[in-house]
Design a protein around this motif. Sequence first.
Motif, mmCIF file in Angstrom:
data_model
loop_
_atom_site.group_PDB
_atom_site.id
_atom_site.type_symbol
_atom_site.label_atom_id
_atom_site.label_comp_id
_atom_site.label_asym_id
_atom_site.label_seq_id
_atom_site.Cartn_x
_atom_site.Cartn_y
_atom_site.Cartn_z
ATOM 1 N N UNK A 140 0.926 -1.365 0.142
ATOM 2 C CA UNK A 140 -0.012 0.139 -0.050
ATOM 3 C C UNK A 140 0.775 1.298 -0.047
ATOM 4 N N UNK A 141 2.268 1.228 0.312
ATOM 5 C CA UNK A 141 3.070 2.247 0.166
ATOM 6 C C UNK A 141 3.482 2.654 -1.067
ATOM 7 N N UNK A 142 3.195 1.753 -2.055
ATOM 8 C CA UNK A 142 3.588 1.973 -3.471
ATOM 9 C C UNK A 142 2.514 2.618 -4.193
ATOM 10 N N UNK A 143 2.581 3.758 -4.820
ATOM 11 C CA UNK A 143 1.569 4.291 -5.607
ATOM 12 C C UNK A 143 1.359 3.719 -6.880
ATOM 13 N N UNK A 144 0.230 4.012 -7.673
ATOM 14 C CA UNK A 144 0.281 3.629 -9.096
ATOM 15 C C UNK A 144 1.334 4.342 -10.025
ATOM 16 N N UNK A 145 1.735 5.347 -9.631
ATOM 17 C CA UNK A 145 2.788 6.293 -10.362
ATOM 18 C C UNK A 145 4.019 5.664 -10.230
ATOM 19 N N UNK A 146 4.258 5.008 -8.948
ATOM 20 C CA UNK A 146 5.522 4.091 -8.665
ATOM 21 C C UNK A 146 5.423 2.933 -9.478
ATOM 22 N N UNK A 147 4.399 2.445 -9.610
ATOM 23 C CA UNK A 147 4.303 0.859 -10.295
ATOM 24 C C UNK A 147 4.729 1.065 -11.781
ATOM 25 N N UNK A 148 3.967 2.204 -12.132
ATOM 26 C CA UNK A 148 4.165 2.276 -13.736
ATOM 27 C C UNK A 148 5.837 2.905 -13.978
ATOM 28 N N UNK A 149 6.311 3.592 -13.029
ATOM 29 C CA UNK A 149 7.435 4.073 -13.618
ATOM 30 C C UNK A 149 8.779 2.902 -13.242
ATOM 31 N N UNK A 150 8.341 1.883 -12.517
ATOM 32 C CA UNK A 150 9.116 0.644 -12.345
ATOM 33 C C UNK A 150 9.237 -0.057 -13.893
ATOM 34 N N UNK A 151 7.884 -0.076 -14.463
ATOM 35 C CA UNK A 151 8.056 -0.823 -15.786
ATOM 36 C C UNK A 151 8.862 0.081 -16.863
ATOM 37 N N UNK A 152 8.693 1.299 -16.826
ATOM 38 C CA UNK A 152 9.339 2.171 -17.707
ATOM 39 C C UNK A 152 10.997 2.153 -17.411
ATOM 40 N N UNK A 153 11.307 2.342 -16.205
ATOM 41 C CA UNK A 153 12.445 2.234 -15.784
ATOM 42 C C UNK A 153 13.534 0.836 -16.374
ATOM 43 N N UNK A 154 12.757 -0.097 -16.109
ATOM 44 C CA UNK A 154 13.206 -1.538 -16.527
ATOM 45 C C UNK A 154 13.489 -1.577 -18.047
ATOM 46 N N UNK A 155 12.415 -1.176 -18.821
ATOM 47 C CA UNK A 155 12.495 -1.106 -20.204
ATOM 48 C C UNK A 155 13.586 -0.199 -20.860
#
Length: 351
Positions: A140-155
């Motif tokens: 719950x401490x990880x926002x939807x923005x954080x989740x999406x940014x993780x995908x972009x950072x990996x790619x």
Amino acid sequence: MKNLASEYMGLELKNPLVVASCGLTKTLHGVQQAAEAGAGAIVLKSLFEEQISADIDELTHQSQHSGHTEAYDYLQGFGQALGPKDYLDLVSDAKATVSVPIIASINCVTADRWTDYAAKLEEAGADALELNMSFLPNDPSISSVDVEERYFNILSAVRDKVKIPIAIKIGPYISSFSHFAEKIGNDRLAGPPFTVGWCGPGGTEKNIAWKAADALVLFNRFYRFDIDVEKRHIFGGNPYSTSEELHVSLRWISLLSGRVTCNLAATTGVHDGRDMIKQLLAGASVVQVCSTLYRNGLGQIGLILDQLEEWMDTHGFDNPADFRGQLSQINSQEPEAYERLQYIKALVGIE
């Protein structure tokens, strides 16, 4: 025989059936069997980023000079250069043995040290790389923005390491999936502003160069569990999908087809020829199969392709391109049928 040739991430496939990453593709023998059974391409069983990091850490731990910065950096580099050698050998041996495209797979949740290993997979001969991002956003401490940014950072991190095509395999747990897919699935060289920081109040809108994923693989099937109410403990649920699970990816393939520049691969719930045909009509470039091969054997590959050919012959199609995306939302005369109206009809019986 019909021409089933299909293109996926710039790769030429003899047909649109891809064997998904699974235990059946973890050995050279398994890869050979899948190719002989008629697969258009093969995704190798995923290597976990933790395996790569563990190899690096083990080499560092064993060194008596690990406290020395230069020695530590050398060992880090050596660990990444070596990596899980067996997987690199599998890639190179598979490429030398079969003629169908070989797609390496890494199960990852961060853009950490493992990304250097992607270059080794390319050097070993992998035709493409599938990033299996099995990240369940349950914190719950990880926002939807954080989740999406993780995908972009990996790619982005992997893009810096390789030139081969990259597919992103993700789950459906994104708060605004269309918005996310439009960003990660479309190239941007100019035009409308693109949010750096990817989204949210902290982002800055700029016209930037962004190389999208070459394909989206929809969707991950996360580990399932069940509860024994008598013994009151958790146990593993059914590891195999069924055709009833097709609807989730079918909906999103149909909604995204024609709206993203990348290819779309349908996975989870594809068990027979009819399932494949549905996904191709919705707009999938290829389908990935797994559970049906465990249940029915590798002979199911030929059966699925035979069913596809028979259907094409009945309906007068010469190749999959003739009908691919025919029933996507963008090509529909009733686009609302893919969204809320369908839900209302089901609930209140509106005809």
